[in-house]
Design an enzyme around this catalytic site. Structure first.
Site, short mmCIF file in Angstrom:
data_model
loop_
_atom_site.label_atom_id
_atom_site.label_comp_id
_atom_site.label_asym_id
_atom_site.label_seq_id
_atom_site.Cartn_x
_atom_site.Cartn_y
_atom_site.Cartn_z
N ASP A 76 44.44 47.23 63.57
CA ASP A 76 45.05 46.53 62.44
C ASP A 76 45.58 47.52 61.40
O ASP A 76 45.18 47.48 60.23
CB ASP A 76 44.02 45.59 61.81
CG ASP A 76 44.66 44.60 60.83
OD1 ASP A 76 45.89 44.39 60.91
OD2 ASP A 76 43.93 44.04 59.99
N LYS A 116 32.30 45.03 50.55
CA LYS A 116 33.06 43.99 51.25
C LYS A 116 32.11 42.87 51.64
O LYS A 116 31.17 43.08 52.41
CB LYS A 116 33.72 44.60 52.50
CG LYS A 116 34.63 43.66 53.27
CD LYS A 116 35.28 44.40 54.44
CE LYS A 116 36.19 43.50 55.26
NZ LYS A 116 36.81 44.26 56.39
N ALA A 144 37.00 37.92 53.78
CA ALA A 144 36.09 38.60 52.86
C ALA A 144 36.80 38.98 51.58
O ALA A 144 38.04 38.96 51.50
CB ALA A 144 35.51 39.86 53.52
N ILE A 155 38.37 43.26 43.69
CA ILE A 155 39.56 44.11 43.56
C ILE A 155 40.53 43.90 44.71
O ILE A 155 41.67 44.33 44.66
CB ILE A 155 39.17 45.60 43.48
CG1 ILE A 155 38.36 46.00 44.73
CG2 ILE A 155 38.39 45.89 42.21
CD1 ILE A 155 38.09 47.50 44.81
N ALA A 156 40.06 43.24 45.75
CA ALA A 156 40.92 42.93 46.91
C ALA A 156 40.35 41.71 47.62
O ALA A 156 39.15 41.44 47.54
CB ALA A 156 40.99 44.12 47.87
N ALA A 157 41.22 40.98 48.30
CA ALA A 157 40.77 39.78 49.01
C ALA A 157 41.54 39.63 50.31
O ALA A 157 42.70 40.05 50.41
CB ALA A 157 40.97 38.54 48.14
N ALA A 158 40.88 39.07 51.30
CA ALA A 158 41.52 38.80 52.59
C ALA A 158 41.02 37.46 53.10
O ALA A 158 40.32 36.74 52.39
CB ALA A 158 41.20 39.93 53.57
N VAL A 179 36.53 42.14 48.39
CA VAL A 179 36.00 43.48 48.14
C VAL A 179 35.76 43.65 46.64
O VAL A 179 36.64 43.34 45.82
CB VAL A 179 36.97 44.57 48.63
CG1 VAL A 179 36.39 45.96 48.35
CG2 VAL A 179 37.24 44.41 50.13
#
Length: 430
Positions: free
Chosen positions: A330, A198, A182, A176-179, A184
């Site tokens: 952050d 995560k 990592a 559902i999310a990316a960085a 998520v």
């Protein structure tokens, strides 16, 4: 090397510096080629395959050397004969900046991991780097690595001895999310709790040291070739930052400490950590649904008061900076969500991997310094600036307030004009 050839290839460098550049570059290239020559290049997400990891590391190294040297030579040869008095100076330099930024972007994307983090860090240096770099590298804020097939299972088997499907009641296949370090995933525990999982990319822990060493060497060479643009200090700061962010246990502990520090602020929430599901590379927290604090249109449509959110945001982070000294490092919009609880707006603070600690002495001096700025008290500005280790208190005040205070007689302005912004940019470059 003959004197004539040295002057052509490395203009402006002394003989000592020339051989220093050749030494660093030569050692790196020979080492990389030797590693590649004795190693088959394969594709595997196994973190335990040392041969493959070395081969991939050598490829990243050589790719970085190539891009670094190409950018450096492009600046030298393309800007020959150009100076600021030329009518087409800005146009020509802009083209060089753009080409170099695109090459740098390509290198970051292909190498991934630590390189994407470095590119993201460069995006925050708009007061120093040409705008072509900032605009081109900005897309890295939303970029991440791709997982190899089976990578998720291998991480869970290594860290927990189980597949994710066995550990949770259910887990979504798509993140559902990316960085940059990592992704998520949304999951449900065996107890029925919705959670955010995560999961770090599998080889980041192993490749961290070699990637940082490569970037350090490239920046060192760049500093020798272009003394006015020595950014080697960036990687020293980034190295410590990455070490913190790669330790998810540390992130969990930071989150719990933040929750304790701000527990008196009922409008602040930090997601609960599920320690039974957490390891160095996997962090499981309570799942929270909300809007990014920068999503102004949705917030307005849902009848949130922007003034109320502003005040809560300032009070929460002000408490960390001036009271507890344990400061979220952050706090970008993606890490601050807004939701309603019993009809009231609540801030949800995410991503606690990076924190800075500010001593009691520094917090006290900083408080007095801010007060002196507001009261235009130059004597105390000088006093408390010195206590913080900064001799030029006027320069320090402008950095903190991001306003051209010298030109305004130290009066804070709500809005900056184009002239103010231009002056601040030039001042920051100096």
């Amino acid at each position: 090397m003959s004197k004539a050839l040295r002057r052509f290839l490395f203009p402006g460098l002394s003989q000592k510096k020339t051989y220093k550049v050749i030494k660093y570059t030569g050692i790196g290239v020979v080492g990389g080629v030797a590693t590649l020559a004795s190693t088959p290049v394969l594709s595997d997400c196994s973190e335990d395959n040392t041969v493959i990891n070395k081969a991939n590391g050598a490829l990243r190294f050589l790719r970085s050397i190539k891009i670094g040297l190409w950018i450096s030579l492009d600046y030298y040869f393309s800007s020959m004969g150009l100076d600021e008095s030329c009518t087409n100076y800005k146009f020509m330099m802009s083209r060089i900046h753009q080409r170099s930024a695109e090459n740098l972007l390509h290198g970051c994307l292909v190498n991934g991991g630590s390189y994407i983090k470095l590119g993201q860090g460069l995006c925050s240096m708009g007061h120093i780097l040409p705008e072509e770099y900032i605009e081109t590298l900005r897309c890295l804020q939303d970029k991440c690595l791709k997982r190899e097939e089976g990578e998720l299972q291998k991480i869970f088997q290594k860290d927990f001895g189980k597949d994710p499907e066995d550990l949770f009641e259910s887990i979504d296949k798509e993140p559902i999310a990316a960085a940059s370090i990592a992704q998520v995933y949304k999951a449900v525990t065996k107890e029925g709790d919705p959670v955010a999982v995560k999961v770090q990319y599998i080889d980041l822990q192993q490749r961290f040291t070699s990637d940082v060493r490569t970037i350090k060497m490239l920046l060192k060479i760049a500093g020798i070739l272009h003394p006015k643009f020595d950014f080697s200090w960036i990687i020293n700061d980034m190295e410590n930052t990455l070490k913190q962010e790669l330790d998810f246990i540390n992130e969990g502990l930071n989150g719990e400490r933040c929750a304790r520090d701000l527990q008196h602020l009922k409008y602040v929430h930090v997601p609960k950590i599920y320690w039974d599901y957490t390891s160095l590379r996997v962090l499981v927290t309570e799942f929270i649904d909300g809007y990014k604090i920068s999503d102004v249109e949705h917030l307005k449509n849902e009848n949130y008061s922007l003034t109320d959110l502003n005040n809560k945001l300032f009070e929460a982070f002000g408490h960390q900076i001036f009271q507890t000294g344990f400061v979220h490092g952050d706090p970008h919009p993606g890490n601050v969500l807004v939701r309603k609880v019993n009809g009231n707006a609540q801030l949800v603070l995410l991503d606690h991997g990076l924190y800075q600690e500010v001593s009691t002495e520094d917090r006290t001096a900083l408080s007095h310094f801010w007060k002196a700025i507001v009261l235009r008290d130059h004597r105390n500005m000088m006093k408390y600036s010195n206590e913080l280790g900064v001799k030029d208190y006027e320069l320090f005040a402008e950095i903190l307030t991001q306003a051209p205070l010298k030109a305004q007689g130290f009066q804070l302005k709500v809005h900056l004009s184009e002239e103010d912004l231009q002056r601040m940019t030039e001042f920051a470059k100096e």
